[in-house]
Design a protein around this motif. Structure first.
Motif, short mmCIF file in Angstrom:
data_model
loop_
_atom_site.label_atom_id
_atom_site.label_comp_id
_atom_site.label_asym_id
_atom_site.label_seq_id
_atom_site.Cartn_x
_atom_site.Cartn_y
_atom_site.Cartn_z
N LEU A 158 12.18 -14.69 -9.89
CA LEU A 158 11.65 -15.80 -10.67
C LEU A 158 12.82 -16.58 -11.24
N ASP A 159 12.90 -17.85 -10.89
CA ASP A 159 13.99 -18.72 -11.38
C ASP A 159 15.36 -18.12 -11.12
N GLY A 160 15.51 -17.51 -9.94
CA GLY A 160 16.81 -17.00 -9.52
C GLY A 160 17.11 -15.58 -9.94
N GLN A 161 16.24 -14.95 -10.72
CA GLN A 161 16.47 -13.57 -11.17
C GLN A 161 15.48 -12.64 -10.49
N VAL A 162 15.99 -11.60 -9.82
CA VAL A 162 15.11 -10.63 -9.16
C VAL A 162 14.38 -9.83 -10.23
N ARG A 163 13.05 -9.86 -10.20
CA ARG A 163 12.26 -9.22 -11.25
C ARG A 163 11.73 -7.85 -10.86
N GLU A 164 11.34 -7.68 -9.59
CA GLU A 164 10.69 -6.42 -9.25
C GLU A 164 10.65 -6.23 -7.75
N ALA A 165 10.38 -4.97 -7.37
CA ALA A 165 9.93 -4.66 -6.02
C ALA A 165 8.46 -4.31 -6.13
N CYS A 166 7.66 -4.75 -5.19
CA CYS A 166 6.24 -4.42 -5.17
C CYS A 166 5.95 -3.70 -3.86
N LEU A 167 5.34 -2.53 -3.97
CA LEU A 167 5.06 -1.68 -2.82
C LEU A 167 3.59 -1.85 -2.43
N TRP A 168 3.35 -2.13 -1.14
CA TRP A 168 1.99 -2.38 -0.64
C TRP A 168 1.66 -1.36 0.43
N SER A 169 0.51 -0.72 0.31
CA SER A 169 0.09 0.26 1.31
C SER A 169 -0.35 -0.44 2.60
N ARG A 170 -0.62 0.35 3.63
CA ARG A 170 -0.74 -0.18 4.99
C ARG A 170 -1.75 -1.32 5.14
N ASP A 171 -2.96 -1.15 4.64
CA ASP A 171 -3.99 -2.15 4.89
C ASP A 171 -3.80 -3.43 4.08
N LEU A 172 -2.85 -3.42 3.14
CA LEU A 172 -2.56 -4.61 2.34
C LEU A 172 -1.30 -5.32 2.83
N ALA A 173 -0.56 -4.69 3.73
CA ALA A 173 0.73 -5.23 4.17
C ALA A 173 0.55 -6.21 5.31
N SER A 174 1.41 -7.22 5.33
CA SER A 174 1.43 -8.16 6.45
C SER A 174 2.84 -8.29 7.04
N ALA A 175 3.76 -7.50 6.51
CA ALA A 175 5.14 -7.44 7.03
C ALA A 175 5.72 -6.12 6.54
N THR A 176 6.91 -5.78 6.99
CA THR A 176 7.57 -4.58 6.48
C THR A 176 8.42 -4.91 5.27
N ARG A 177 9.14 -6.04 5.35
CA ARG A 177 9.96 -6.50 4.24
C ARG A 177 9.62 -7.96 3.94
N ARG A 178 9.53 -8.28 2.67
CA ARG A 178 9.17 -9.63 2.25
C ARG A 178 10.01 -10.00 1.03
N ALA A 179 10.47 -11.24 0.98
CA ALA A 179 11.11 -11.80 -0.21
C ALA A 179 10.27 -12.98 -0.67
N THR A 180 9.86 -12.95 -1.93
CA THR A 180 9.08 -14.03 -2.51
C THR A 180 9.88 -14.64 -3.65
N VAL A 181 10.09 -15.95 -3.58
CA VAL A 181 10.90 -16.68 -4.56
C VAL A 181 9.97 -17.59 -5.35
N LEU A 182 9.86 -17.35 -6.64
CA LEU A 182 8.98 -18.11 -7.53
C LEU A 182 9.81 -18.96 -8.48
N ARG A 183 9.26 -20.10 -8.87
CA ARG A 183 9.86 -20.97 -9.87
C ARG A 183 8.86 -21.22 -10.98
N SER A 184 9.36 -21.42 -12.18
CA SER A 184 8.48 -21.67 -13.32
C SER A 184 7.71 -22.97 -13.18
N ASP A 185 8.18 -23.88 -12.30
CA ASP A 185 7.46 -25.14 -12.10
C ASP A 185 6.27 -24.99 -11.16
N GLY A 186 6.01 -23.75 -10.71
CA GLY A 186 4.87 -23.49 -9.85
C GLY A 186 5.17 -23.46 -8.37
N THR A 187 6.36 -23.88 -7.96
CA THR A 187 6.71 -23.84 -6.54
C THR A 187 7.10 -22.42 -6.13
#
Length: 391
Positions: A223-252
């Protein structure tokens, strides 16, 4: 020691009298210099519950940055510290929209509020009765009414709902890598108890994939350039093996996964140096990010990327000069270009940027960014002008 709220404290804070007392103390500065005067004022205005009121005012101030609009919420010290930032919680909730969801470590409700806004049905539970009462208060203030139950996270009280957990963190003793047993409840125990269930677990970014073999997807969120967390998703919720999600406070926001191409060359420096977001680096998706944006690597073991057109919406570094690195050569460059304010970024070299800046003693009127890294075994430096690229 953090203040230990009692049920009587929470009942007072939720009452009209408690709200008036909290509002009165909210005007106090609550700084180190004013502490004795503030405590005396609070005791005079509030009476015996003054400590609970002062703690609440301070916790609300601390939580405001990550939970905007939560000024009327109730917190414990640990709950305020561990609560997910609102954009991060909202992102996770969007991935579970329309599902039945059970937050088994709901604490004071920071994630629960976000989940309840998107879920078909939402349950929150916690073993701590004080936190549950706080969660009920906080949810009500947001117009949310999930079912709240006092229960141990390792004793299931629902059957088909997606299980969401945010286990507390033990002291990692300075380790960069977290282990399953560093969490309460432990990640192994959560996976065992909820085997066969859809499971989502928020944890620290330093968790190794090998430590959580049940997690089909590990998502790194910044969030805004700072890594906040890792989130672990079990098999039926996963759509990739590794994912990076970049969020901004402006909503983008944007995301990149290991399902995308990663075929990028290693080559000579281009016009720009790009330092990928920390979530991309920690997720091991630097090459995937480079392939998406037409960039290439300076060195296959270094996360800095280069190219002639930087990605939109990033802070990139336009190369002015490029040379082999030595402290003497860098000092001469700063003097030649009248640089007095210098930003130093380092990857792949054992250099402390702050210590180096003190040794350089820049005294000019201008400013610059210096990127220090290595290409092969050769230390190199890029003298750059940072620019914010339009989204």
């Amino acid at each position: 020691m953090p203040y230990a709220f009692s049920l009587d404290d929470v009942a007072f804070l939720r009452s009209e009298q408690g709200e008036r007392a909290t509002a009165a103390c909210d005007a106090l500065p609550l700084t180190d210099a004013s502490r004795l005067t503030d405590v005396a004022t609070a005791r005079r205005v509030v009476g015996e519950r003054y400590a609970a009121v002062l703690e609440t005012v301070m916790l609300r101030r601390k939580a405001e940055a990550r939970l905007p609009g939560a000024r009327g919420w109730l917190f414990t010290g640990d709950a305020a510290q561990q609560a997910s930032a609102a954009p991060v919680a909202a992102h996770r909730a969007r991935r579970l929209a329309g599902r039945d969801v059970h937050d088994v470590t709901c604490s004071v409700g920071a994630d629960l509020v976000a989940l309840a806004r998107t879920a078909r049905m939402c349950v929150g539970s916690d073993v701590d009765e004080v936190r549950l009462v706080m969660a009920r208060h906080n949810c009500a203030r947001e117009g949310i009414e999930p079912l709240l139950v006092r229960a141990d996270a390792l004793r299931p009280v629902t059957h088909d709902a997606v299980v969401v957990a945010d286990p507390a963190r033990r002291d990692s003793m300075g380790r960069r890598t977290w282990r399953p047993q560093d969490f309460v409840p432990s990640l192994d125990e959560l996976a065992r108890v909820y085997a066969g269930r859809d499971l989502v677990v928020k944890c620290a970014p330093g968790i190794s994939p090998a430590a959580v073999p049940w997690a089909a997807e590990i998502e790194l969120v910044s969030l805004d350039g700072q890594v906040r967390e890792a989130c672990l998703w079990s098999r039926d919720l996963a759509s990739a093996t590794r994912r990076a999600t970049v969020l901004r406070s402006d909503g983008t926001q944007w995301t990149v996964t290991d399902a995308e191409p990663d075929d990028v060359p290693v080559g000579e420096p281009g016009e720009w140096i790009v330092d990928p977001d920390g979530a991309v680096v920690r997720a091991g998706l630097v090459r995937h990010y480079a392939a998406r944006h037409g960039l290439w690597q300076l060195d296959e073991r270094i996360a800095y990327l280069t190219g002639d057109t930087p990605p939109p919406g990033v802070r990139a570094f336009r190369v002015r000069e490029f040379d082999g690195y030595s402290e003497k050569a860098l000092r001469a460059y700063l003097r030649r270009h009248d640089v007095g304010r210098v930003e130093i970024l380092v990857r792949g070299l054992d250099i402390d940027p702050n210590a180096l800046r003190r040794r350089l003693k820049p005294r000019g009127q201008g400013e610059a960014s210096v990127v220090l890294t290595r290409i092969g075994r050769r230390p190199v430096m890029f003298l750059c002008r940072p620019e914010r690229i339009p989204a």
